[in-house]
Design an enzyme around this catalytic site. Sequence first.
Site, PDB file in Angstrom:
ATOM      1  N   ARG A 136       0.818  -1.135  -0.111  1.00  0.00           N
ATOM      2  CA  ARG A 136       0.061  -0.097   0.171  1.00  0.00           C
ATOM      3  C   ARG A 136       1.097   1.140   0.144  1.00  0.00           C
ATOM      4  O   ARG A 136       2.270   1.199   0.241  1.00  0.00           O
ATOM      5  CB  ARG A 136      -0.984   0.061   1.205  1.00  0.00           C
ATOM      6  CG  ARG A 136      -1.748  -1.334   1.148  1.00  0.00           C
ATOM      7  CD  ARG A 136      -2.872  -0.994   2.275  1.00  0.00           C
ATOM      8  NE  ARG A 136      -3.817  -2.242   2.469  1.00  0.00           N
ATOM      9  CZ  ARG A 136      -4.759  -2.574   1.682  1.00  0.00           C
ATOM     10  NH1 ARG A 136      -5.236  -1.652   1.036  1.00  0.00           N
ATOM     11  NH2 ARG A 136      -5.339  -3.786   2.160  1.00  0.00           N
ATOM     12  N   ASP A 158     -13.525  -7.270  -0.884  1.00  0.00           N
ATOM     13  CA  ASP A 158     -14.688  -6.586  -0.364  1.00  0.00           C
ATOM     14  C   ASP A 158     -15.692  -6.382  -1.374  1.00  0.00           C
ATOM     15  O   ASP A 158     -16.678  -6.298  -0.935  1.00  0.00           O
ATOM     16  CB  ASP A 158     -14.113  -5.262   0.146  1.00  0.00           C
ATOM     17  CG  ASP A 158     -13.229  -5.192   1.374  1.00  0.00           C
ATOM     18  OD1 ASP A 158     -12.954  -6.330   1.754  1.00  0.00           O
ATOM     19  OD2 ASP A 158     -12.745  -4.296   1.888  1.00  0.00           O
TER      20      ASP A 158
HETATM   21  N1  LIG Z   1      -6.536   8.597  -4.484  1.00  0.00           N
HETATM   22  C1  LIG Z   1      -5.326   8.032  -4.883  1.00  0.00           C
HETATM   23  N2  LIG Z   1      -4.548   8.494  -5.832  1.00  0.00           N
HETATM   24  C2  LIG Z   1      -3.513   8.042  -6.358  1.00  0.00           C
HETATM   25  N3  LIG Z   1      -3.037   6.710  -5.739  1.00  0.00           N
HETATM   26  C3  LIG Z   1      -3.883   6.173  -4.816  1.00  0.00           C
HETATM   27  C4  LIG Z   1      -4.992   6.769  -4.312  1.00  0.00           C
HETATM   28  N4  LIG Z   1      -5.722   6.048  -3.289  1.00  0.00           N
HETATM   29  C5  LIG Z   1      -4.673   5.143  -3.299  1.00  0.00           C
HETATM   30  N5  LIG Z   1      -3.837   5.030  -4.017  1.00  0.00           N
HETATM   31  C6  LIG Z   1      -2.540   4.088  -4.513  1.00  0.00           C
HETATM   32  O1  LIG Z   1      -3.172   2.732  -4.923  1.00  0.00           O
HETATM   33  C7  LIG Z   1      -2.487   1.776  -4.237  1.00  0.00           C
HETATM   34  C8  LIG Z   1      -3.280   0.686  -3.710  1.00  0.00           C
HETATM   35  O2  LIG Z   1      -4.394   1.331  -2.612  1.00  0.00           O
HETATM   36  P1  LIG Z   1      -5.074   0.521  -1.518  1.00  0.00           P
HETATM   37  O3  LIG Z   1      -5.923   1.709  -1.196  1.00  0.00           O
HETATM   38  O4  LIG Z   1      -3.870   0.322  -0.609  1.00  0.00           O
HETATM   39  O5  LIG Z   1      -5.610  -0.609  -2.177  1.00  0.00           O
HETATM   40  P2  LIG Z   1      -6.903  -0.970  -3.221  1.00  0.00           P
HETATM   41  O6  LIG Z   1      -6.326  -0.776  -4.280  1.00  0.00           O
HETATM   42  O7  LIG Z   1      -6.929  -2.666  -2.930  1.00  0.00           O
HETATM   43  O8  LIG Z   1      -7.892  -0.436  -2.754  1.00  0.00           O
HETATM   44  C9  LIG Z   1      -1.540   2.177  -3.019  1.00  0.00           C
HETATM   45  O9  LIG Z   1      -0.059   2.226  -3.789  1.00  0.00           O
HETATM   46  C10 LIG Z   1      -2.023   3.627  -2.909  1.00  0.00           C
HETATM   47  O10 LIG Z   1      -0.935   4.651  -2.601  1.00  0.00           O
HETATM   48  O1  LIG Z   2      -4.343  -5.675   6.407  1.00  0.00           O
HETATM   49  P1  LIG Z   2      -4.142  -5.199   5.028  1.00  0.00           P
HETATM   50  O2  LIG Z   2      -3.423  -5.913   4.354  1.00  0.00           O
HETATM   51  O3  LIG Z   2      -4.014  -3.645   5.170  1.00  0.00           O
HETATM   52  O4  LIG Z   2      -5.756  -5.385   4.639  1.00  0.00           O
HETATM   53  C1  LIG Z   2      -6.867  -4.993   5.369  1.00  0.00           C
HETATM   54  C2  LIG Z   2      -8.131  -4.630   4.348  1.00  0.00           C
HETATM   55  O5  LIG Z   2      -7.933  -5.314   3.179  1.00  0.00           O
HETATM   56  C3  LIG Z   2      -9.217  -5.542   2.584  1.00  0.00           C
HETATM   57  O6  LIG Z   2      -9.251  -7.084   2.670  1.00  0.00           O
HETATM   58  C4  LIG Z   2      -9.544  -5.312   1.161  1.00  0.00           C
HETATM   59  O7  LIG Z   2      -9.094  -3.960   0.937  1.00  0.00           O
HETATM   60  P2  LIG Z   2      -8.443  -3.594  -0.341  1.00  0.00           P
HETATM   61  O8  LIG Z   2      -9.253  -3.979  -1.425  1.00  0.00           O
HETATM   62  O9  LIG Z   2      -8.219  -2.061  -0.476  1.00  0.00           O
HETATM   63  O10 LIG Z   2      -7.086  -4.292  -0.578  1.00  0.00           O
HETATM   64  C5  LIG Z   2     -10.215  -4.863   3.389  1.00  0.00           C
HETATM   65  O11 LIG Z   2     -11.051  -5.659   3.922  1.00  0.00           O
HETATM   66  C6  LIG Z   2      -9.176  -4.895   4.864  1.00  0.00           C
HETATM   67  O12 LIG Z   2      -9.633  -3.870   5.627  1.00  0.00           O
END
Ligand SMILES: Nc1ncnc2c1ncn2[C@@H]1O[C@H](COP(=O)(O)OP(=O)(O)O)[C@@H](O)[C@H]1O
Ligand SMILES: O=P(O)(O)OC[C@H]1O[C@](O)(COP(=O)(O)O)[C@@H](O)[C@@H]1O
Length: 480
Positions: free
Chosen positions: A176, A232
């Site tokens: 992340r 999710d």
């Molecule tokens: N609003 C945003 N703009 C640009 N990059 C983002 C934004 N939100 C999240 N990211 C980047 O996308 C990647 C994954 O986001 P994360 O929220 O951890 O997981 P997911 O994509 O599964 O929701 C991370 O490297 C994060 O920094």
């Molecule tokens: O402990 P981690 O790796 O940050 O992940 C926890 C989170 O990942 C999830 O499984 C999925 O989140 P993302 O889709 O943002 O990866 C959430 O349900 C949970 O809160």
Amino acid sequence: MGHTGPNGEGGGADGTVPTNTTVNLPPLTLRDVPLLTAAAPVVPNPISRHPYFHPSATFYISPGDVSLRHAFFDLASATPAPLVAYRRAGPRRELAVDPALARAAVVTCGGLCPGLNTVLRELVVGLQELYGVRDVFGVAAGYRGFYGADADHIRLDLATVDDWHKKGGTVLKTTRGGFDLDKIVAGIAAREYTQVYVIGGDGTMRGAVAIFEEFKRRGLNISITGIPKTVDNDIGIIDRSFGFQTAVEIAQQAIDAARVEAVSAVNGIGLVKLMGRSTGHIALHATLSSRDVDCCLIPEVNFYLEEKGGLFEFLYERIKQKGHAVVVVAEGAGQELIPRTDHQKREQDESGNIVFLDVGPWLKYELGEWWKRQHPGELFTVKYIDPTYMIRAVPANATDSLYCTLLAHSAIHGIMAGYTGFVPGPINGNYSYIPLEDVAVAKNPVDVNDHKWAWVRSVTNQPDFLNRPRYTESAVLPPG
Ligand SMILES: Nc1ncnc2c1ncn2[C@@H]1O[C@H](COP(=O)(O)OP(=O)(O)O)[C@@H](O)[C@H]1O
Ligand SMILES: O=P(O)(O)OC[C@H]1O[C@](O)(COP(=O)(O)O)[C@@H](O)[C@@H]1O
Ligand SMILES: [Mg+2]
């Protein structure tokens, strides 16, 4: 005889739908996906020259093929919503990208999800076997890998990825945070990638939009696609995200165990916490699949603990009826009820997601204390199961594996056709190309007014928590 719309509105003068006549549908808007500005001269699809597979006449998607966003229409409505269409995904007879000049990068971002390795494998297989793209690279550890060391760019081929679909997690690793737009785009340009496949959830899609915009701003002829992943299932427009069904399946084991523990105790409650930060899809589907759940708590539905109509009174009644109860709670449910410090209110993970407090142990504790107060001397047990990482750190099941394969191949076909800034995904079962920007903002909360939530209510017979007595504000601890 015709049907009257649910609100009495009607297409006919008397509010009915004429049958056996042509009905005028509302206008159709195509939410088109962008094309690379400097697409290469048209190249025939190399699949046509495949030595063993000879595409039939209907194999290629015609330039006019679209799929519709909504499968249901109210013909009786006097003001029907406009129809929205997307380009159908699939191979095109002619490409706007020369596979011989292509250099692809694939990356996984965000939390784990069953099927990540399957998508990676099928991207490599599809690019190399179907299109003959030689240069395919895996970028290590999420977005930050793009500006990492040489070792973070791993050449992939059929032999390397051969057994990846058997493995949970992601061989490429994921992280992340680390989203530095300038560095990422500079890293992509420096390595001369011409196409980028980003696998991730809602945060990843928002990042991919920013990269797409930056490519345009810098005049870079590089295409990008986002392959939606999240257990999710909180990504909108598409039918579901891959890995979700596997997670629901694995969750059954936790619910089964919770039931056994509850049944085997005197006045036993089995409590299971499932993933679902802002949406309760896993909890909802696991509840419907299991049939053993007495109460399902999701972020989209506020609940309260004590007083009439509350959770504890309901569970007490259920235990008196059948001797035990099983509760499934999504991790994002009831967050506003859990006392937290100011620091806890501000805490975020590396990607900027709010860190939630653990609803499971809190609920277990509150339940125990309430029972002691209300029913002193009566035996009571809560067994709490948290299968959080077990439900996502597994390989994809058969359904998700098939889905991952189709997603990966849809992504490749789209990129080869010259599209960019898109997400491949099924809409009412039809694989389509959706603009990245639409997917990045489309959330997918559980619709508590639709049939699925009504099914949960009828399976569990749980309260609707509408008669909340005293709780009106978040419980907040003093600072420190
Ligand atoms: N609003 C945003 N703009 C640009 N990059 C983002 C934004 N939100 C999240 N990211 C980047 O996308 C990647 C994954 O986001 P994360 O929220 O951890 O997981 P997911 O994509 O599964 O929701 C991370 O490297 C994060 O920094
Ligand atoms: O402990 P981690 O790796 O940050 O992940 C926890 C989170 O990942 C999830 O499984 C999925 O989140 P993302 O889709 O943002 O990866 C959430 O349900 C949970 O809160
Ligand atoms: Mg997310």
